[in-house]
Design an enzyme around this catalytic site. Structure first.
Site, PDB file in Angstrom:
ATOM      1  N   ASP A   1       0.825  -1.207   0.000  1.00 33.52           N
ATOM      2  CA  ASP A   1       0.000   0.000   0.000  1.00 33.52           C
ATOM      3  C   ASP A   1       0.860   1.259   0.000  1.00 33.52           C
ATOM      4  OD1 ASP A   1      -2.573   1.430   0.445  1.00 33.52           O
ATOM      5  OD2 ASP A   1      -1.566   1.997   2.305  1.00 33.52           O
TER       6      ASP A   1
ATOM      7  N   GLU B   1       1.133  -0.809  -5.051  1.00 31.00           N
ATOM      8  CA  GLU B   1       0.107   0.205  -5.290  1.00 31.00           C
ATOM      9  C   GLU B   1       0.831   1.503  -5.638  1.00 31.00           C
ATOM     10  OE1 GLU B   1      -3.261   3.151  -3.763  1.00 31.00           O
ATOM     11  OE2 GLU B   1      -1.627   2.568  -2.455  1.00 31.00           O
TER      12      GLU B   1
HETATM   13  C1  GLC Z   1      -3.874   3.688  -0.399  1.00 35.06           C
HETATM   14  C2  GLC Z   1      -5.283   3.147  -0.251  1.00 35.06           C
HETATM   15  C3  GLC Z   1      -6.185   4.232   0.221  1.00 35.06           C
HETATM   16  C4  GLC Z   1      -5.666   4.770   1.532  1.00 35.06           C
HETATM   17  C5  GLC Z   1      -4.188   5.176   1.429  1.00 35.06           C
HETATM   18  C6  GLC Z   1      -3.586   5.426   2.763  1.00 35.06           C
HETATM   19  O1  GLC Z   1      -3.768   4.622  -1.394  1.00 35.06           O
HETATM   20  O2  GLC Z   1      -5.710   2.591  -1.467  1.00 35.06           O
HETATM   21  O3  GLC Z   1      -7.514   3.789   0.344  1.00 35.06           O
HETATM   22  O4  GLC Z   1      -6.423   5.867   1.924  1.00 35.06           O
HETATM   23  O5  GLC Z   1      -3.415   4.163   0.823  1.00 35.06           O
HETATM   24  O6  GLC Z   1      -3.261   4.246   3.416  1.00 35.06           O
END
Ligand code: GLC
Length: 658
Positions: free
Chosen positions: A301, A343
């Site tokens: 993430d 991500e």
């Molecule tokens: C990522 C997640 C998102 C979250 C962010 C902070 O981008 O997809 O939903 O708010 O991380 O952890």
């Protein structure tokens, strides 16, 4: 043509996996009884894997932590601990490690289909999820992304992305044991499980944060603490904001201890300081703990944000790549069955480096975020120039790059398009973002999208968009008006977009609810939690409607029209080799701006996907003279791939054997 994998094949495969698992257990047991070689079989596997990566790992570690007083002490501890995780890894997962090591391309074909969901929205609890596995299988899904489910304080959770304990599950959802059981059940059914690893920050209620807050310097050093605002002010000069309206700024003042702490996301999400080797080590242990519960895919993430440096924008810094590379090596040593999904929601040139190089790979998979946003841009403009350009860029990338394709996910759609390309058509970034948002919030005459804006900061003029696929495609809008033609047209649009997504190279992931055309859920606006009320992403995070899902079997129902047609496409995708990620891909000119033609080709098969992004009938002026095709979606034989009249929002999947 590949073969449809029937149930029998799957059961055989399952039995085979179980057998392999059983075999490994046997080997281990036997080894224990033989005094001369106890567990040597295991040790060998571990040391061979370690040997392969040891020098590079040590080199990178010592380079990254060269300013630390004792980098080698930390490194040795890391080595000791990862071995413990290897030993603790359940035998059935060790067997899977070996199986996947022997077939490193196991995830690259056309057989994986993902779905992402919140456990509470989908099944209430982890235990109940097991009962829903037949639905998952009926939906052709064999890869589940379970949205964050680790302990996270209510009212300060950011949808579970503020983790208070990486080793326990949110009470309402169940226990770690339930997760382990579910993962095992999934494996028995040939389903892989993905979980988020929220590594950039912890919740302010995490044990480390609490100790830091109580004044413990050792724990303060795991975060970015400052005594006054002078350093934060310097950081803010170059560091943009992620949530400019819902959580402005990158720092939070803690009045009780009169200190500032870095919080890139929400104020209760404290950024971890990876300059501290203890942070890296401990977070690696947390990751390995999760993979040992049976998690196949670790979603890293917000990974671009994990390294901060004054005077930079604190994104995608070289040290981030060092860390991801080290995590990849550690995962290959301890749990090679596991994939890393990065991500990286960034501009295209920032995304691709996260694959690393063939010799030094980083992530196995990345989100195809630019294609996703560009697809929605194409819906709003009915102009395929940019998406064609994007497909051409993708087709020039190395085939081993595996993208995760999607239309919607739990987050907003950010309009990160290729504005350099659009500028040649006189399109200005700010005005265009406004147009797209207006289109999908129903402000443009004739538009049908019911979306909501996200982080609409007047100053930045950079609002993003929320809403489910069905609502953005207009099904909700026309349903409210009881406009039957409108509903049909919107269903066509929804299906065409899914068809386009399913025919891209990589792994398609459906957002749970989209398979039955679920609409927006506005109940978040009345939620008792103020953060939730302010966060429009909850408009597309509604509870899965099982009653409506039941209608997927009633032929005339909206749900069935989407579900059954999607199922047909999914089956076709997994049956024909031309959908494998390593097929050649290129676009054809159609000489009509609303239509798009994408070819996929292997030595044996040729496929032309045709998509009409307009609500009107349009022509696709292709002229392929290599022979007759079969249109797979309607099973029409002897189809001439030339001068094709396309119905509004229609798509054709033309296929021929060479
Ligand atoms: C990522 C997640 C998102 C979250 C962010 C902070 O981008 O997809 O939903 O708010 O991380 O952890």
């Amino acid at each position: 043509m590949g073969k449809l994998e029937n149930k029998e094949d799957k059961t055989k495969k399952m039995k085979k996996t179980k057998k392999t698992a059983a075999k490994t257990v046997k080997v281990v047991k036997k080894a224990k009884t033989k005094t001369e070689k106890p567990a040597v079989v295991n040790e060998n596997v571990f040391s061979q894997r370690l040997h392969k990566h040891y020098d590079e790992l040590k080199w990178l570690y010592c380079e990254l932590y060269q300013d630390d007083k004792q980098p080698l002490v930390h490194f040795d501890e890391l080595m000791k601990k990862i071995k413990e995780f290897y030993i603790a890894r359940p035998n059935y997962l060790k067997a899977l490690d070996i199986e996947r090591e022997q077939q490193p391309d196991w995830y690259k074909g056309n057989k994986l289909l993902g779905m992402m969901m919140y456990v509470n929205c989908f099944s209430g609890t982890l235990k109940n999820f097991e009962k829903r596995l037949p639905y998952i299988q009926e939906s052709n899904v064999n890869y589940l992304h379970l949205m964050p489910l680790l302990s996270s304080p209510k009212g300060k959770s950011d949808g579970g992305y503020a983790v208070a304990d990486f080793r326990s599950v949110q009470e309402d959802l169940g226990t770690m044991k339930d997760l382990e059981n579910l993962a095992e059940k999934c494996h028995e059914n040939g389903i892989s499980v993905c979980l988020d690893f929220v590594m950039n920050h912890t919740s302010d209620e995490h044990e480390w944060a609490r100790k830091a807050r109580s004044g413990d310097k050792e724990y303060q050093d795991r975060y970015f603490f400052f005594d006054d605002y002078s350093m934060p002010e310097l950081f803010e000069r170059d560091c943009p904001q992620v949530f400019p309206t819902t959580a402005p700024g990158n720092f939070t003042y803690l009045s009780d201890i009169n200190k500032f702490v870095m919080t890139t996301f929400y104020p209760y999400q404290w950024d971890l300081d990876y300059r501290n080797p203890v942070v890296f080590n401990e977070m690696v242990y947390n990751m390995l703990f999760l993979v040992n519960q049976g998690i196949d895919i670790i979603r890293l993430d917000a990974v671009p944000y994990i390294w901060k440096q004054l005077g930079t924008n604190c994104r995608n810094l070289p040290q981030v790549h060092t860390i991801v590379r080290m995590m990849r090596m550690i995962s290959e040593i301890v749990s090679p069955a596991v994939l890393l999904l990065g991500e990286v929601v960034m501009a295209p040139d920032k995304v691709v480096p996260y694959f690393g190089t063939p010799e030094k790979p980083e992530c196995h998979m990345l989100y195809n975020v630019t294609t996703m946003a560009t697809t929605w841009h194409t819906v709003a403009t009915r102009d395929t120039a940019l998406i064609k350009h994007q497909m051409d860029i993708l087709s020039s990338l190395p085939k081993q790059y595996i993208f995760q394709n999607y239309l919607r996910c739990h987050d907003d759609i950010g309009w990160g398009l290729d504005y350099d390309f659009l500028r040649q058509f006189g399109i200005d970034e700010v005005a265009h973002k406004k147009y797209l948002n207006d289109f999908f919030t129903g402000k443009v005459p004739g538009s049908f999208g019911i979306g909501e804006l996200y982080n609409d900061d007047e100053r930045l003029k950079d609002a993003r968009l929320c809403g489910t696929t069905a609502s953005l495609c207009g099904i909700e809008y026309y349903d409210k008006l009881k406009d039957k033609d409108g509903i049909e047209r919107s269903i066509q649009l929804d299906l065409m977009l899914h068809a386009f997504m399913l025919s891209q190279s990589g792994i398609p992931v459906i957002y749970s609810g989209d398979e039955i055309g679920q609409y927006n859920d506005y109940s978040y606006k009345e939620d008792e939690d103020a953060d939730k009320r302010a966060d429009s992403r909850y408009v597309h995070r509604g509870v899965f409607n099982w009653r409506k899902a039941g209608r997927r079997k009633i032929k005339t129902a909206i749900q069935a029209k989407i579900y059954q047609n999607l199922a047909k496409m999914e089956k076709i995708r997994s049956s024909y080799d031309v959908f494998k990620a390593d097929a050649d891909m290129y676009t054809l000119p159609t000489w009509e701006k609303s239509t798009l033609a994408v070819v996929r080709e292997t030595a044996q098969e040729r496929f032309i996907g045709l998509y009409n992004f307009s609500e009107n009938e349009q022509m696709a002026w292709i002229n392929e003279t290599d022979g007759l095709y079969t249109e797979l979606l309607t099973d029409t034989k002897d189809f001439k791939a030339a001068g094709i009249k396309m119905a509004p929002y229609s798509c054709l999947w033309l296929w021929r054997k060479k």
